[in-house]
Design a protein around this motif. Structure first.
Motif, mmCIF file in Angstrom:
data_model
loop_
_atom_site.group_PDB
_atom_site.id
_atom_site.type_symbol
_atom_site.label_atom_id
_atom_site.label_comp_id
_atom_site.label_asym_id
_atom_site.label_seq_id
_atom_site.Cartn_x
_atom_site.Cartn_y
_atom_site.Cartn_z
ATOM 1 N N ALA A 46 0.862 -1.180 0.000
ATOM 2 C CA ALA A 46 0.000 0.000 0.000
ATOM 3 C C ALA A 46 0.900 1.232 0.000
ATOM 4 C CB ALA A 46 -0.915 -0.001 1.224
ATOM 5 N N PRO A 47 0.951 1.983 -1.107
ATOM 6 C CA PRO A 47 1.881 3.115 -1.194
ATOM 7 C C PRO A 47 1.733 4.124 -0.053
ATOM 8 C CG PRO A 47 0.939 2.627 -3.350
ATOM 9 C CD PRO A 47 0.204 1.772 -2.371
ATOM 10 N N ALA A 48 0.513 4.314 0.427
ATOM 11 C CA ALA A 48 0.305 5.301 1.496
ATOM 12 C C ALA A 48 1.045 4.923 2.772
ATOM 13 C CB ALA A 48 -1.190 5.453 1.784
ATOM 14 N N THR A 49 1.260 3.627 2.978
ATOM 15 C CA THR A 49 1.912 3.191 4.213
ATOM 16 C C THR A 49 3.300 3.796 4.355
ATOM 17 O OG1 THR A 49 0.704 1.106 4.121
ATOM 18 C CG2 THR A 49 2.596 1.194 5.581
ATOM 19 N N LEU A 50 4.088 3.763 3.302
ATOM 20 C CA LEU A 50 5.440 4.318 3.365
ATOM 21 C C LEU A 50 5.406 5.810 3.673
ATOM 22 C CD1 LEU A 50 7.224 2.523 0.391
ATOM 23 C CD2 LEU A 50 7.593 2.153 2.843
ATOM 24 N N ARG A 51 4.364 6.475 3.211
ATOM 25 C CA ARG A 51 4.267 7.928 3.428
ATOM 26 C C ARG A 51 3.834 8.271 4.844
ATOM 27 N NH1 ARG A 51 1.743 7.612 -1.788
ATOM 28 N NH2 ARG A 51 -0.319 7.911 -0.853
ATOM 29 N N ASN A 52 2.990 7.439 5.458
ATOM 30 C CA ASN A 52 2.405 7.868 6.733
ATOM 31 C C ASN A 52 2.918 7.129 7.961
ATOM 32 O OD1 ASN A 52 0.905 5.395 7.029
ATOM 33 N ND2 ASN A 52 -0.801 6.235 5.841
ATOM 34 N N ARG A 53 3.627 6.003 7.763
ATOM 35 C CA ARG A 53 3.901 5.144 8.913
ATOM 36 C C ARG A 53 4.774 5.805 9.979
ATOM 37 N NH1 ARG A 53 7.929 0.556 6.207
ATOM 38 N NH2 ARG A 53 9.733 1.942 5.935
ATOM 39 N N ASP A 54 5.765 6.598 9.574
ATOM 40 C CA ASP A 54 6.632 7.213 10.576
ATOM 41 C C ASP A 54 5.933 8.364 11.292
ATOM 42 O OD1 ASP A 54 8.904 5.535 10.353
ATOM 43 O OD2 ASP A 54 9.476 6.561 8.500
ATOM 44 N N PHE A 55 5.063 9.079 10.589
ATOM 45 C CA PHE A 55 4.277 10.117 11.258
ATOM 46 C C PHE A 55 3.345 9.483 12.295
ATOM 47 C CE2 PHE A 55 5.196 12.080 7.073
ATOM 48 C CZ PHE A 55 5.849 13.220 7.518
ATOM 49 N N ILE A 56 2.771 8.336 11.952
ATOM 50 C CA ILE A 56 1.884 7.639 12.893
ATOM 51 C C ILE A 56 2.673 7.141 14.100
ATOM 52 C CG2 ILE A 56 0.402 5.611 13.196
ATOM 53 C CD1 ILE A 56 -0.484 5.994 10.268
ATOM 54 N N VAL A 57 3.851 6.583 13.860
ATOM 55 C CA VAL A 57 4.690 6.130 14.968
ATOM 56 C C VAL A 57 4.986 7.291 15.917
ATOM 57 C CG1 VAL A 57 7.050 5.383 15.565
ATOM 58 C CG2 VAL A 57 5.731 4.138 13.847
ATOM 59 N N GLY A 58 5.246 8.473 15.362
ATOM 60 C CA GLY A 58 5.519 9.635 16.197
ATOM 61 C C GLY A 58 4.383 9.959 17.144
ATOM 62 N N VAL A 59 3.151 9.785 16.688
ATOM 63 C CA VAL A 59 1.983 10.005 17.548
ATOM 64 C C VAL A 59 1.813 8.857 18.534
ATOM 65 C CG1 VAL A 59 -0.527 10.259 17.586
ATOM 66 C CG2 VAL A 59 0.822 11.437 15.836
#
Length: 200
Positions: A8-21
């Protein structure tokens, strides 16, 4: 040929921002249930970033469950359980308790009844103060505030009339009616939100 991993291309874009939260949201130990794990890319990334937690991925779709299992095998993470079949609209859930719940990009790509099932099921298995973390785009006060989200909402409804961006206020009202706190809302990239409820 036998690699069943989905991407899922979106995963690479959002996963580190989500981890930060999630660093400020998740407990330091316990079992974290992921609802609608999809490809499985998120859960293996979370497992690597939170080694003291145990993750339980889940999905209702066989292809997704196979992809999650393939990612677990490929990445060799040891703090993730085998994926389980879980349809949030079916009660009771096949897991008796969890110390936190993560649900990414499901609420808008499913019928409203699915969100109701998610919130009610989460209320049934989470202990006091445990988090229910939702990620995705929402309407606020009835409106998708940016044109890209308005277009996304239309495209979802064109694909399936029961899908679409949900009113954040409506989601929060349902959550509060079954014993969750007022949500903490964190603005995320690409006009997404992190929405964190706590079990009261």
């Amino acid at each position: 040929m036998n690699d069943r991993r989905q991407y899922a291309p979106a995963t690479l874009r959002n996963r580190d921002f989500i981890v930060g939260v999630l660093r400020d949201v998740l407990p330091t130990k316990g079992v974290i249930l992921e609802i609608a794990s999809g490809s499985g890319e998120h859960v293996v990334h979370f497992a690597r970033n939170f080694p003291s937690l145990v993750f339980q991925p889940s999905d209702r779709e066989p292809d997704a469950l196979q992809s999650v299992a393939a990612w677990l095998k490929a990445m060799g993470v040891t703090n993730v359980r085998a994926p389980m079949v879980l349809d949030v609209s079916q009660s009771p859930w096949p897991i008796a308790s969890a110390d936190g719940i993560i649900c990414i990009n499901m609420v808008h790509i499913s019928p409203w009844e699915t969100t109701l099932g998610l919130i009610r099921g989460a209320a049934a298995i989470l202990p006091p103060t445990a988090p229910l973390y939702l990620y995705g785009p929402y309407k606020r006060e009835g409106f998708a505030t940016v044109s890209s989200n308005q277009a996304f909402d239309r495209s979802l409804r064109d694909r399936n009339p029961t899908w679409g961006l949900r009113d954040l206020e409506a989601v929060a009202a349902v959550a509060q009616s079954v014993g969750f706190s007022v949500p903490t809302i964190i603005e995320m990239p690409a006009n997404n939100l992190s929405v964190v409820f706590r079990r009261i």
